[in-house]
Design a protein around this motif. Structure first.
Motif, short mmCIF file in Angstrom:
data_model
loop_
_atom_site.label_atom_id
_atom_site.label_comp_id
_atom_site.label_asym_id
_atom_site.label_seq_id
_atom_site.Cartn_x
_atom_site.Cartn_y
_atom_site.Cartn_z
N VAL A 294 7.13 15.54 18.34
CA VAL A 294 5.91 14.79 18.68
C VAL A 294 5.49 14.15 17.42
N SER A 295 5.48 12.90 17.67
CA SER A 295 5.06 12.07 16.33
C SER A 295 3.61 12.40 16.13
N PRO A 296 3.33 12.21 14.83
CA PRO A 296 2.05 12.41 14.22
C PRO A 296 1.22 11.29 14.64
N ASN A 297 1.64 10.15 15.11
CA ASN A 297 0.86 9.04 15.62
C ASN A 297 0.44 8.96 17.03
N GLU A 298 0.79 10.22 17.63
CA GLU A 298 0.60 10.18 19.15
C GLU A 298 -0.26 11.45 19.22
N LYS A 299 -1.47 11.47 18.74
CA LYS A 299 -2.33 12.48 18.63
C LYS A 299 -2.63 13.16 19.98
N GLU A 300 -3.16 12.16 20.81
CA GLU A 300 -3.51 12.75 22.45
C GLU A 300 -2.02 13.45 22.86
N LYS A 301 -0.86 13.01 22.52
CA LYS A 301 0.44 13.62 23.34
C LYS A 301 0.48 15.00 22.41
N GLU A 302 0.29 14.77 21.10
CA GLU A 302 0.35 16.19 20.46
C GLU A 302 -0.57 17.34 20.88
N LYS A 303 -1.76 16.86 21.04
CA LYS A 303 -2.77 17.89 21.54
C LYS A 303 -2.34 18.55 22.87
N ALA A 304 -1.75 17.53 23.99
CA ALA A 304 -1.55 17.81 25.28
C ALA A 304 -0.57 18.75 25.29
N SER A 305 0.41 18.76 24.27
CA SER A 305 1.46 19.41 24.38
C SER A 305 1.41 20.90 24.04
N CYS A 306 0.27 20.86 23.08
CA CYS A 306 -0.22 22.16 22.67
C CYS A 306 -0.97 22.92 23.73
N TRP A 307 -1.78 22.21 24.29
CA TRP A 307 -2.53 22.97 25.69
C TRP A 307 -1.56 23.32 26.83
N GLN A 308 -0.51 22.36 26.89
CA GLN A 308 0.41 22.83 27.90
C GLN A 308 1.17 24.08 27.42
N ALA A 309 1.44 24.13 26.38
CA ALA A 309 2.03 25.60 25.73
C ALA A 309 1.30 26.80 26.11
N TYR A 310 0.01 26.34 25.59
CA TYR A 310 -1.19 27.41 25.90
C TYR A 310 -1.10 27.91 27.38
N SER A 311 -1.12 27.03 28.11
CA SER A 311 -1.29 27.16 29.57
C SER A 311 0.07 28.02 30.01
N ILE A 312 1.15 27.80 29.44
CA ILE A 312 2.18 28.50 29.80
C ILE A 312 2.17 29.91 29.15
N VAL A 313 1.78 30.18 28.07
CA VAL A 313 1.77 31.56 27.56
C VAL A 313 0.60 32.29 28.32
N THR A 314 -0.49 31.70 28.60
CA THR A 314 -1.70 32.59 29.29
C THR A 314 -1.25 32.78 30.93
N ASP A 315 -0.57 31.90 31.34
CA ASP A 315 -0.04 32.34 32.82
C ASP A 315 1.05 33.44 32.85
N GLU A 316 1.69 33.52 31.57
CA GLU A 316 2.53 34.59 31.59
C GLU A 316 2.13 35.87 31.19
N TYR A 317 0.91 36.04 30.40
CA TYR A 317 0.25 37.15 30.01
C TYR A 317 -1.28 36.90 29.91
N LYS A 318 -1.97 37.91 30.21
CA LYS A 318 -3.52 38.06 30.27
C LYS A 318 -4.03 37.87 28.97
N PRO A 319 -4.93 36.91 28.94
CA PRO A 319 -5.38 36.62 27.45
C PRO A 319 -6.70 37.41 27.47
N ASN A 320 -7.28 37.70 26.28
CA ASN A 320 -8.62 38.05 25.88
C ASN A 320 -9.46 36.76 25.67
N PRO A 321 -10.45 36.74 26.50
CA PRO A 321 -11.30 35.42 26.68
C PRO A 321 -12.05 35.46 25.28
N ASP A 322 -12.41 36.34 24.66
CA ASP A 322 -13.19 36.29 23.40
C ASP A 322 -12.43 35.96 22.29
N ARG A 323 -11.03 35.93 22.37
CA ARG A 323 -10.04 35.61 21.23
C ARG A 323 -9.48 34.20 21.33
#
Length: 758
Positions: A294-323
Motif C-alpha cells: 500500500v503506497s504511503p501516498n494513498e492514505k485512504e486506501k491504507e486506512k481502508a485496507s486496515c479496516w478490511q483486515a480488522y473486519s476479517i479478524v472480528t468475523d472469525e473471532y469474537k472481539p472484546n468491545p472494550d479493547r
C-alpha cells in the motif's frame, strides 16, 4: 568500501593493537553499509574524518571492561543508523558525542571542522561542567540543557537515546552503585522519552535492561518462563492465524505476520500491579498483521485496507468491545498509527491483534526518525510530534522554575495518554488525559487562560475544572477582572498550564516573597541561628517546600507563622545531640564520593555495612520501602536526616537516583545480622472456614514468626488480607511466603512495595 588504512598507519593509532584496529575497521564498515541508502557524495569522507578525530581524542581511554573507549561511539553510531534510522549528520555527531566533554577538543574546533549544525548537536549532548551544590541536581540541569537543543533539533535526543541504550547494554562491568544510578535515571526519563518519540523497540529494551540490572533474579525468572512457553505460543499463533490468513489472501490483501511476546518489564509490571501469577496473565503476546503493497501516498486506501483486515479478524473471532483502539483515525501524539483489538481464540485464550501498514509499522518501530522518510509523501505526519515539541518549548520557556521542578513536570507528561478535543471552529487539540477546561484555555494562549472564568463543552456551561473527554468541543469564556488563583494548580495537569499559572502567581507574589525572607531572617537572628544558605535549605526541607521562594512566600502570606521556626530549632538541636557519637559527619560532604572516602578511612572499604555495630556511622531504614537483609539496597545522603537506606525497588528510588545520583552511597548488609525486621505481606484467595486459622498456624506454629497484625476483608466468596510480620532476611521471608502459598484456596502472596506502619 572505504577503510581506515591511512589513519591506522599514523603515529597516533599506536595506542590500539592490531586486533583492536581490525575490530574498529569492521565496526566502521558496518556503519557505512547500514547507512548506504542515506549517504550522498562526500558524506563518507566526513564520517571517516570524524572517526579519525574521535580515535585520536580517545586513544588513551579504556572502558571499565578494558575495551578501547572508541568502541562506544562506534556502537552509538551503529544504533543511530540500524535501530533508529538516522543519517550521516547523526553518525558524525555520534562518533564525536563525547570528545568535547572528555577530551581537550573544543566546540570551536568542532565548528571549524564540521560546521554549526554538528556543533549545535554536540553542544546539546555535552554535560554542563559546573559544580552543583548538594541541593541541586546535575542530572536535571544537564537534561534541561539537552532539551533546549532538542527544541531546535530532535536528533540531540535520538543520539542521546542511542548513547543511553549502549551504556545500558554494557552496564555489567560498572560498580553496583553506578549501575543503579544509570538504571534508575533510564527508567525515570529515557524510557518514557523513547515512548513519547515513538521508539517502542528502544523503549522496551531500556525497560528490560533496567529490570535486569536492578532485579536480576526476577528478570531471569520471567525470561526463563517465556522461553519455556515459546513452543506453545508458536503453536497457538499458527492455529489462530490459519483461518485469518486464508481469508486475507482471498480478499487480495498482501501481508505478513509478526508474533510479539510482551517484553519482560511489562510482564513484571502487570504481575506486581494485578497481584497475579505469571500463568494467569492472558495477553502475554500480541499478533501484528502488517499489510504490504500500500503506497504511503494513498492514505485512504491504507486506512481502508486496515479496516478490511480488522473486519476479517472480528468475523472469525469474537472481539472484546472494550479493547478496540483506533489509532488510525486519530494517531497518538507521537505519530503512532495502528488498529488494536483483543479477540477470544478457539482455545479460550484472549489474543491481542494489531493491524497496520508497513509505513505505520516502521513509524511504530522507529518513531520520529521514520517520519523524515515519509515526509514528502504526507506533510501532516509531523504535526502530532511538532505539537509535542511545541509543548516542550513552552515548558522550557518557564525559566524561573528550578531544574528539579522542570524535570518532574516534564517527566509526568511523558507516559500519559492523550485526549483529543476541538475548538469551536473544529481545530483539533491534543492534550494530556485528565486535562481540564483551564488546561485547554492555556493551550490556546496565556492571556486566554489568565482571563478564563468558565467554559462551554458541547454547548453546556461548565466550570474551569471540568475534565475533558475525547471528542469534546470546547469554548472558553473570559472576563477582564479574572485573576489566577493558587487553587488552579490543584486541578490543571498540563505542563504548559502549570508553568504559566506559576509565572502569573510569581508576578503577584513577589512582595510576599520579600516579606517572608525578612520575617525568617529576623526570627533566625532572635533564636541565635545564622541566616545562611544551609539553614534556609534545612528550613525548606523541614517545611517540605520545593524552593526558597515557596518557603518565603508561605511565611510572607502568613500560612506559616514565625514561631514554627522555634520548633525547627528544637528538632535541629535534638538531631545534633543524637549524632555527637558519629565519627563522620556525613553532612560535611557535598556528594557520596567524598563521603565514601571517609568510610574507607574508618572501615577499610568504601561500602556502608548495614547492621555492623563497628561501622560508627548513623543511618536509618527508609519507611517508604522498609528494607530487610537480603534486599538489594543503596544509601542516600539526606540534608537533615543523615543516611537513609532504601530498597532498589523503593517507590522513591527512581526520583532520588535520577535527580541526586551524586548523593548515592554503596551499601550492603553485614553478614552477622541477627535482628528481625517488620514486613507487610498482601494475601488474596478464596474465602472459606478456617482460612485465618491456617494462616496463623503457618506463621506462629510452623515457622515461629512473630506477627504484629493481621487484617482480612471478605466479599462474594473472595478474601483480601494484609499481615505484618517480623523476619530476619529475604530468605526467611521467602520461606514464609512459599508456605503461605501452599495453603488451600490461597491465590496470591506478595510482599508490599511500601510498609504501611504509622
Amino acid at each position: 568500501m572505504e577503510n581506515l588504512k591511512e589513519e591506522t598507519q599514523s603515529e597516533e593509532i599506536q595506542y590500539y593493537n592490531e586486533a583492536e584496529k581490525k575490530e574498529i575497521t569492521k565496526r566502521y564498515r558496518r556503519i557505512l553499509k547500514s547507512a548506504k541508502e542515506f549517504l550522498k557524495e562526500g558524506d563518507t569522507k566526513i564520517i571517516r574524518k570524524a572517526l579519525a578525530i574521535s580515535m585520536e581524542a580517545h586513544k588513551e581511554m579504556r572502558r571499565k571492561s578494558g575495551e578501547p573507549y572508541i568502541y562506544h561511539p562506534l556502537e552509538v553510531a551503529l544504533i543511530c543508523v540500524e535501530e533508529i534510522g538516522l543519517g550521516p549528520t547523526s553518525i558524525v555527531c555520534a562518533l564525536l558525542h563525547d570528545v568535547v566533554e572528555d577530551t581537550d577538543i573544543t566546540l570551536k574546533e568542532i565548528n571549524a571542522d564540521f560546521g554549526p549544525k554538528v556543533t549545535q548537536i554536540i553542544d546539546g549532548l555535552t554535560k554542563i561542567a559546573e559544580n552543583f551544590e548538594q541541593t541541586q541536581s546535575a542530572q536535571a540541569e544537564n537534561f534541561r540543557k539537552m532539551l533546549l537543543t532538542l527544541s531546535q533539533d530532535v536528533r540531540v535526543i535520538l543520539i542521546k537515546l542511542a548513547d543511553r541504550l549502549h551504556n545500558m547494554r554494557t552496564l555489567g562491568s560498572m560498580a553496583r552503585n553506578s549501575q543503579l544510578k544509570i538504571a534508575h535515571e533510564t527508567i525515570y526519563i529515557y524510557a518514557p522519552l523513547a515512548h513519547r518519540l515513538g521508539l517502542y523497540q528502544i523503549k522496551s529494551e531500556l525497560e528490560d535492561l533496567y529490570l535486569k540490572t536492578t532485579e536480576p533474579e526476577i528478570y531471569k525468572d520471567i525470561s526463563s518462563k517465556l522461553n519455556s512457553s515459546k513452543a506453545s505460543r508458536k503453536r497457538l499463533i499458527d492455529s489462530f492465524m490459519r483461518p485469518i490468513s486464508k481469508r486475507l489472501r482471498a480478499a487480495g490483501l498482501d501481508f505478513y505476520i509478526k508474533g510479539r511476546p510482551k517484553h519482560i518489564y511489562s510482564i513484571w509490571k502487570k504481575l506486581t500491579k494485578q497481584n497475579v501469577a505469571f500463568e494467569n496473565i492472558y495477553d502475554l503476546f500480541a499478533i501484528r498483521i502488517i499489510l504490504k503493497g500500500v503506497s504511503p501516498n494513498e492514505k485512504e486506501k491504507e486506512k481502508a485496507s486496515c479496516w478490511q483486515a480488522y473486519s476479517i479478524v472480528t468475523d472469525e473471532y469474537k472481539p472484546n468491545p472494550d479493547r478496540l483502539k483506533d489509532w488510525i483515525s486519530t494517531p497518538r501524539a507521537n505519530g503512532y498509527e495502528s488498529l488494536h483489538t483483543t479477540v477470544m481464540s478457539n482455545s479460550g485464550v484472549w489474543v491481542e491483534v494489531q493491524i497496520r501498514s508497513e509505513r505505520m509499522d516502521e513509524i511504530a518501530e522507529k518513531g520520529y526518525a521514520a517520519h523524515w522518510k515519509y515526509k514528502g509523501a504526507d506533510t501532516s505526519l509531523d504535526k502530532p510530534l511538532d505539537m509535542w515539541l511545541n509543548q516542550v518549548r513552552d515548558t522550557l520557556a518557564a525559566k524561573d522554575n528550578s531544574a528539579i521542578e522542570f524535570l518532574e513536570d516534564f517527566q509526568s507528561n511523558l507516559f500519559n495518554e492523550e485526549v483529543f478535543v476541538f475548538t469551536p471552529k473544529g481545530d483539533l487539540k491534543v492534550l494530556r488525559k485528565g486535562a481540564t477546561v483551564l488546561d485547554f484555555a492555556f493551550d490556546i494562549h496565556t492571556e486566554i487562560g489568565r482571563k478564563c472564568t468558565a467554559g462551554k463543552v458541547n454547548s453546556h456551561l461548565v466550570p474551569i475544572s471540568q475534565v475533558l473527554q475525547n471528542g469534546d468541543q470546547v469554548e472558553i469564556l473570559t472576563t477582564k477582572n479574572q485573576k489566577p488563583s493558587e487553587d488552579w494548580l490543584r486541578f490543571v495537569v498540563t505542563s504548559k498550564a502549570k508553568a504559566r499559572i506559576k509565572d502569573l502567581l510569581k508576578e503577584g507574589n513577589k512582595g510576599y516573597v520579600t516579606d517572608g525572607k525578612e520575617i525568617i531572617t529576623k526570627k533566625l537572628k532572635h533564636l541565635g541561628l545564622e541566616s545562611s544558605l544551609e539553614v534556609f535549605n534545612q528550613l525548606r526541607a523541614y517545611f517540605n517546600k520545593k524552593d526558597y521562594n515557596e518557603l518565603f512566600y508561605f511565611f510572607g502570606k502568613g500560612y506559616i507563622l514565625p514561631d514554627e521556626i522555634k520548633k525547627f530549632k528544637q528538632e535541629k538541636d535534638a538531631i545534633l545531640n543524637r549524632q555527637k557519637k558519629i565519627v563522620i559527619d556525613e553532612k560535611a560532604f557535598k556528594d557520596a564520593k567524598a563521603f565514601e572516602k571517609e568510610i574507607k578511612k574508618v572501615k577499610g572499604n568504601d561500602t556502608l555495612l548495614i547492621g555492623d555495630d563497628m561501622q560508627q556511622i548513623d543511618f536509618t531504614l527508609a519507611r517508604c520501602c522498609n528494607p530487610i537483609p537480603g534486599d538489594d539496597v543503596f544509601g542516600f545522603l539526606t540534608i537533615n536526616e543523615g543516611i537513609k537506606i532504601h530498597r532498589n525497588l523503593c517507590p522513591n528510588a527512581q526520583q532520588l537516583l535520577s535527580n541526586y545520583g551524586n548523593r548515592v552511597i554503596k551499601a550492603r548488609w553485614a553478614s552477622q545480622i541477627e535482628k528481625s525486621y517488620l514486613v507487610t505481606i498482601n494475601l488474596a484467595g478464596i474465602d472459606r472456614v478456617g482460612m485465618i486459622q491456617d494462616i496463623s498456624k503457618v506463621i506462629s506454629s510452623e515457622l515461629h514468626i512473630n506477627m504484629r497484625g493481621l487484617s482480612v476483608e471478605t466479599y462474594d466468596g473472595i478474601f483480601e488480607g494484609k499481615i505484618k510480620v517480623y523476619v530476619f532476611d529475604t530468605v526467611h521471608l521467602d520461606v514464609l511466603m512459599n508456605k503461605l502459598s501452599e495453603i488451600d484456596g490461597m491465590n496470591s502472596v506478595l510482599r508490599a512495595n511500601a510498609d504501611e506502619i504509622n
